[in-house]
Design a protein around this motif. Structure first.
Motif, PDB file in Angstrom:
ATOM      1  N   LEU A  45       0.841  -1.266  -0.124  1.00 42.56           N
ATOM      2  CA  LEU A  45       0.075  -0.025  -0.093  1.00 42.56           C
ATOM      3  C   LEU A  45       0.839   1.161  -0.042  1.00 42.56           C
ATOM      4  O   LEU A  45       0.705   2.325  -0.800  1.00 42.56           O
ATOM      5  CB  LEU A  45      -0.903  -0.054   1.150  1.00 42.56           C
ATOM      6  CG  LEU A  45      -1.988   1.428   1.253  1.00 42.56           C
ATOM      7  CD1 LEU A  45      -2.768   1.298   0.023  1.00 42.56           C
ATOM      8  CD2 LEU A  45      -2.660   1.057   2.616  1.00 42.56           C
ATOM      9  N   ALA A  46       1.885   1.245   0.667  1.00 39.82           N
ATOM     10  CA  ALA A  46       2.955   2.386   0.736  1.00 39.82           C
ATOM     11  C   ALA A  46       3.542   2.509  -0.629  1.00 39.82           C
ATOM     12  O   ALA A  46       3.784   3.627  -1.090  1.00 39.82           O
ATOM     13  CB  ALA A  46       3.853   2.292   1.898  1.00 39.82           C
ATOM     14  N   ALA A 104       3.470   5.947  -3.003  1.00 38.00           N
ATOM     15  CA  ALA A 104       4.611   6.569  -3.361  1.00 38.00           C
ATOM     16  C   ALA A 104       5.023   6.551  -4.772  1.00 38.00           C
ATOM     17  O   ALA A 104       5.751   7.333  -5.262  1.00 38.00           O
ATOM     18  CB  ALA A 104       5.797   6.044  -2.524  1.00 38.00           C
ATOM     19  N   ARG A 105       4.783   5.466  -5.432  1.00 38.97           N
ATOM     20  CA  ARG A 105       5.552   5.244  -6.768  1.00 38.97           C
ATOM     21  C   ARG A 105       4.385   5.441  -8.151  1.00 38.97           C
ATOM     22  O   ARG A 105       4.877   5.115  -8.941  1.00 38.97           O
ATOM     23  CB  ARG A 105       6.039   3.929  -6.777  1.00 38.97           C
ATOM     24  CG  ARG A 105       7.444   3.612  -6.005  1.00 38.97           C
ATOM     25  CD  ARG A 105       8.525   4.583  -6.535  1.00 38.97           C
ATOM     26  NE  ARG A 105       9.758   4.254  -6.190  1.00 38.97           N
ATOM     27  CZ  ARG A 105      10.402   5.098  -5.390  1.00 38.97           C
ATOM     28  NH1 ARG A 105       9.801   6.102  -4.888  1.00 38.97           N
ATOM     29  NH2 ARG A 105      11.776   4.836  -4.773  1.00 38.97           N
ATOM     30  N   THR A 106       3.078   5.477  -7.645  1.00 39.97           N
ATOM     31  CA  THR A 106       2.336   5.502  -8.830  1.00 39.97           C
ATOM     32  C   THR A 106       1.355   6.642  -8.746  1.00 39.97           C
ATOM     33  O   THR A 106       0.985   7.175  -7.803  1.00 39.97           O
ATOM     34  CB  THR A 106       1.364   4.061  -8.767  1.00 39.97           C
ATOM     35  OG1 THR A 106       0.453   4.337  -7.425  1.00 39.97           O
ATOM     36  CG2 THR A 106       2.057   2.705  -8.786  1.00 39.97           C
ATOM     37  N   GLY A 141      -7.146   9.741  -7.151  1.00 37.89           N
ATOM     38  CA  GLY A 141      -7.823   9.910  -6.022  1.00 37.89           C
ATOM     39  C   GLY A 141      -6.470   9.521  -4.845  1.00 37.89           C
ATOM     40  O   GLY A 141      -7.028   9.104  -3.776  1.00 37.89           O
ATOM     41  N   ARG A 142      -5.549   9.856  -5.285  1.00 41.17           N
ATOM     42  CA  ARG A 142      -4.309   9.159  -4.374  1.00 41.17           C
ATOM     43  C   ARG A 142      -4.450  10.048  -2.957  1.00 41.17           C
ATOM     44  O   ARG A 142      -4.241   9.320  -1.862  1.00 41.17           O
ATOM     45  CB  ARG A 142      -2.892   9.322  -4.928  1.00 41.17           C
ATOM     46  CG  ARG A 142      -2.130   9.017  -3.970  1.00 41.17           C
ATOM     47  CD  ARG A 142      -0.554   8.921  -4.784  1.00 41.17           C
ATOM     48  NE  ARG A 142      -0.195  10.324  -5.232  1.00 41.17           N
ATOM     49  CZ  ARG A 142       0.609  10.602  -5.992  1.00 41.17           C
ATOM     50  NH1 ARG A 142       1.911   9.703  -6.209  1.00 41.17           N
ATOM     51  NH2 ARG A 142       1.025  11.989  -6.462  1.00 41.17           N
ATOM     52  N   ALA A 199       9.996   6.513   3.365  1.00 46.17           N
ATOM     53  CA  ALA A 199      11.277   5.949   2.935  1.00 46.17           C
ATOM     54  C   ALA A 199      11.364   5.515   1.252  1.00 46.17           C
ATOM     55  O   ALA A 199      12.386   5.853   0.667  1.00 46.17           O
ATOM     56  CB  ALA A 199      11.631   4.672   3.666  1.00 46.17           C
ATOM     57  N   LEU A 200      10.220   5.383   0.759  1.00 43.39           N
ATOM     58  CA  LEU A 200      10.157   5.068  -0.572  1.00 43.39           C
ATOM     59  C   LEU A 200      10.375   6.546  -1.466  1.00 43.39           C
ATOM     60  O   LEU A 200      10.891   6.465  -2.361  1.00 43.39           O
ATOM     61  CB  LEU A 200       8.794   4.523  -0.947  1.00 43.39           C
ATOM     62  CG  LEU A 200       8.660   3.105  -0.832  1.00 43.39           C
ATOM     63  CD1 LEU A 200       7.235   2.803  -1.026  1.00 43.39           C
ATOM     64  CD2 LEU A 200       9.475   2.382  -1.831  1.00 43.39           C
TER      65      LEU A 200
END
Length: 288
Positions: A98-99, A103-105, A109-110, A180-181
């Motif tokens: 989930l994190a 963080a990466r996509t 609706g983030r 962290a990501l």
């Protein structure tokens, strides 16, 4: 007449380029703290530390070993450790992906998803327990189907304790891993992809080692939060000794009948909290 050297000449440039020796740097003198700020600061420090000092002062040190060896204390301690560890494992399995998604996509609706993920941080735990009952109870949206189709009942069971603790603890892990990501350089993942690695392989072989400290810190925070959970647990799982009675619930119950046992359990929770803070000091509380 004295000869004035032209600054444009090489000799003059060499002369002007020399630096004068500098003396030792002087550290700025400490500023005096205004009394208007010092007094409220001392009051705030006393407000936060005096209750802990009172717990240590009033602790029954002479009979502490007897309190800690009682079966009720050990049952609550054993159940708390097992449930907190299981809740942390669930948080790792579900929270790390989930994190990564946050963080990466570019998820539509983030912001709303992030708000929903962090909602248990500000939601009263009792409200979280009521929400879990309405969803996973025998007459809940999902719980009624689980009961009729598989005969699975979650409320007022040890599994219910794990679910309640994971509900309130997972946001701590998600926030830590997402941070962290975001701090990790995504170019390493892109380089692995250009070498033929799949997204899963790049995540497992490149991303996870880079964010391992963030995952560890988030797991410790989630474990500590699960260990101290009270409101959602007592609402969703009840307070049954040996089955759902964790240490915070045992403290609450012991305050009415055996205050010394309550103090002993409180000291255990205090020691665990201090150990967590010491373990995370270098990551979260370092000073430049």
């Amino acid at each position: 007449m004295p000869h004035h050297r032209d600054p444009g000449r090489p000799g003059a440039r060499r002369h002007l380029g020399k630096r004068r020796p500098q003396g030792p740097r002087r550290h700025p003198a400490p500023r005096r703290v205004p009394v208007t700020l010092l007094l409220p600061a001392l009051l705030g420090l006393a407000f936060l530390t005096l209750p802990l000092v009172g717990l240590l002062v009033r602790a029954p040190w002479s009979g502490l070993s007897e309190q800690l060896t009682s079966s009720a204390v050990w049952d609550a301690l054993r159940l708390s450790l097992i449930c907190a560890t299981a809740a942390t494992a669930i948080s790792l399995v579900l929270g790390v992906p989930l994190a990564w998604l946050l963080a990466r996509t570019e998820l539509p609706g983030r912001r709303l998803v992030r708000a929903l993920v962090t909602l248990p941080l500000v939601l009263p735990p009792v409200v979280g327990g009521v929400a879990l009952l309405l969803v996973l109870g025998r007459r809940g949206i999902v719980g009624s189907w689980l009961d009729s189709a598989f005969g699975i009942t979650l409320p007022f069971t040890t599994t219910g304790v794990v679910i309640a603790e994971a509900f309130v603890a997972m946001p701590f892990l998600v926030i830590s891993v997402e941070g962290a990501l975001r701090a990790a350089d995504p170019r390493y993942e892109e380089a692995a992809a250009t070498l033929g690695a799949s997204r899963l392989t790049a995540f497992r072989r490149v991303t996870l080692p880079m964010i391992a400290p963030g995952i560890a810190a988030g797991a410790v925070l989630a474990w500590a939060r699960a260990l101290g959970e009270f409101g959602a647990t007592i609402t969703f799982a009840g307070n049954f000794p040996g089955r759902t009675q964790t240490m915070p619930l045992a403290v609450y119950l012991a305050m009415e009948s055996d205050p010394e046992a309550a103090i002993a359990l409180s000291l255990i929770l205090l020691v665990v909290s201090v150990a967590v803070l010491v373990g995370l000091r270098d990551r979260w509380m370092s000073t430049p």
